[in-house]
Enzyme design. Structure first.
Site, PDB file in Angstrom:
ATOM      1  N   LYS A 139       0.823  -1.062  -0.337  1.00  0.00           N
ATOM      2  CA  LYS A 139       0.137   0.398  -0.268  1.00  0.00           C
ATOM      3  C   LYS A 139       0.365   0.976  -0.063  1.00  0.00           C
ATOM      4  O   LYS A 139       0.530   2.423  -0.766  1.00  0.00           O
ATOM      5  CB  LYS A 139      -1.334  -0.195   0.902  1.00  0.00           C
ATOM      6  CG  LYS A 139      -2.353  -0.428   1.394  1.00  0.00           C
ATOM      7  CD  LYS A 139      -3.526  -0.342   1.896  1.00  0.00           C
ATOM      8  CE  LYS A 139      -4.535  -1.733   1.255  1.00  0.00           C
ATOM      9  NZ  LYS A 139      -6.013  -0.899   2.158  1.00  0.00           N
ATOM     10  N   LYS A 178      -6.268 -12.217  -8.727  1.00  0.00           N
ATOM     11  CA  LYS A 178      -7.951 -12.324  -8.699  1.00  0.00           C
ATOM     12  C   LYS A 178      -8.905 -11.568  -8.842  1.00  0.00           C
ATOM     13  O   LYS A 178      -8.115 -10.734  -9.132  1.00  0.00           O
ATOM     14  CB  LYS A 178      -7.410 -12.582  -6.715  1.00  0.00           C
ATOM     15  CG  LYS A 178      -7.724 -13.493  -5.532  1.00  0.00           C
ATOM     16  CD  LYS A 178      -7.209 -12.924  -4.333  1.00  0.00           C
ATOM     17  CE  LYS A 178      -8.228 -12.547  -3.545  1.00  0.00           C
ATOM     18  NZ  LYS A 178      -8.243 -11.827  -2.407  1.00  0.00           N
ATOM     19  N   LYS A 231     -11.594  -5.362  -7.807  1.00  0.00           N
ATOM     20  CA  LYS A 231     -12.152  -4.388  -8.306  1.00  0.00           C
ATOM     21  C   LYS A 231     -11.331  -3.194  -8.846  1.00  0.00           C
ATOM     22  O   LYS A 231     -12.018  -2.417  -9.538  1.00  0.00           O
ATOM     23  CB  LYS A 231     -13.302  -3.254  -7.021  1.00  0.00           C
ATOM     24  CG  LYS A 231     -11.951  -2.581  -6.085  1.00  0.00           C
ATOM     25  CD  LYS A 231     -12.889  -1.890  -5.210  1.00  0.00           C
ATOM     26  CE  LYS A 231     -11.426  -1.351  -3.898  1.00  0.00           C
ATOM     27  NZ  LYS A 231     -11.254  -2.208  -2.776  1.00  0.00           N
TER      28      LYS A 231
END
Ligand code: TRP
Length: 338
Positions: free
Chosen positions: A117, A199, A202
């Site tokens: 992140k 995976k 969104k």
């Protein structure tokens, strides 16, 4: 019948940072629905975690309640599960601070999610992003759960939670139950329709089927799903060499309840086109009632408010009990009134 007290406790948090998608549904929520009778389950909207990354306040508020509605529409029954909003139970922040003081800089530095992140949001590497695992440990330990159902990506945080709990217990005596991550045996790992090696997420909308997508959009996404460029062109389960077809088979198997063997036989001699259309149709029919119910629940603001108010009351009671114990153990003076 077993009493609620005798049931093992389960808890998980969900970040309201995006719309719910098929990967979340088949990989997690569907299993949670099935656990409701056997376990005492807590699920919360992790709004406090979400602000480690910049959020549009109006959007965050909308998504938090809409996501709750979507989970209920997926079958998570508020009569059987405790559903609440993290920021409503202030004990999360309070225990989060304390656990910060029992979590090492080195441990936090090793978290792969922090590294990922901070690479992704290089202009906002804030303290919350770094200490997030201590808040997550607080989220969990407040409820003394036996199990924490999470995906692979959260296993490292669960391990750290266990280490923190053990460390605290060693210093102050038995305070926290040391929980286990719960990785369900069933529960498909759903991959992106446009890139079956990663995976479903969104951040890749073309390969991602959202619960609230219109049926025609769902069908289109499946028609355009990437299949494999192998020469045999047949529906066979082989994740290594045929990741696209295998992913579609997993999805089809999950929504129809048919075994992979049976799916192979069902499409024997048929091309990928027929297969993709059939998977699309099956998913459309699975999502239709969920989407319609979610739509009704999102519109019923009073009902959703009642759900998170009841959840808050129940969760707060449990959380307060644990926090009180912790305050006493670390040496805080007892507050004369609540
Ligand atoms: N960190 C989790 C995620 O990003 C969400 C989460 C927050 C959570 N607190 C939790 C999950 C406690 C399980 C238990 O997906």
């Amino acid at each position: 019948m077993e009493s609620a007290e005798a049931k093992k406790v389960m808890l998980s948090g969900i970040q309201p940072s995006g719309e719910l998608h098929l990967g979340n549904y088949l990989g997690a929520v569907k299993n949670w629905v099935a656990l409701a009778d056997a376990f005492d389950c807590y699920y919360f909207m992790a709004d406090m975690h979400t602000i480690t990354v910049r959020q549009e306040p109006k959007e965050l508020r909308r998504r938090t309640t809409e996501q709750l509605a979507e989970y209920i529409a997926c079958g998570l029954d508020p009569e059987k599960n405790t559903l609440f909003i993290q920021s409503h139970v202030h004990e999360h922040a309070e225990l989060g601070w304390i656990l910060n003081c029992y979590t090492m800089f080195g441990e936090l530095s090793r978290m792969t999610q922090f590294k990922d992140k901070s690479a992704k949001h290089a202009n906002n590497i804030n303290g919350g992003l770094f200490t997030y695992p201590a808040l997550m440990a607080a989220d969990i330990l407040l409820y003394q759960p036996d199990y924490v159902p999470v995906g692979e990506d959260q296993k490292q945080h669960c391990e750290l939670t266990r280490d923190i709990a053990i460390r605290f217990n060693n210093l102050y005596g038995e305070t926290f139950k040391v929980p286990e991550p719960y990785i369900p045996k069933t529960g498909a790992r759903i991959m992106s329709l446009s890139d079956p090696t990663s995976k479903m997420s969104k951040s890749d909308p073309a390969g991602c089927v959202f619960i609230m997508d219109r049926p025609e959009d769902v069908a289109r996404k499946f028609k355009r799903a990437v299949t494999d460029s192998d020469t045999e062109r047949c529906v066979r389960f082989d994740p290594e060499n045929k990741p696209g077809v295998s992913n579609l088979m997993n999805i089809y198997s999950a929504v129809t309840g048919r075994s992979l063997d049976r799916v192979e036989k069902e499409f024997e001699g048929q091309g990928y086109g027929v297969f993709k259309a059939a998977v699309g149709d099956a998913v459309v029919e699975t999502l239709r009632p969920i989407r319609e119910q979610a739509g009704r629940l999102i519109a019923d603001k009073a009902y959703i408010k009642q759900v998170y108010t009841d959840g808050d009351l129940k969760a707060s009671r449990v959380a307060r009990r644990t926090l009180r114990k912790v305050y006493r153990k670390v040496g805080f003076v007892e507050k004369p009134f609540e």
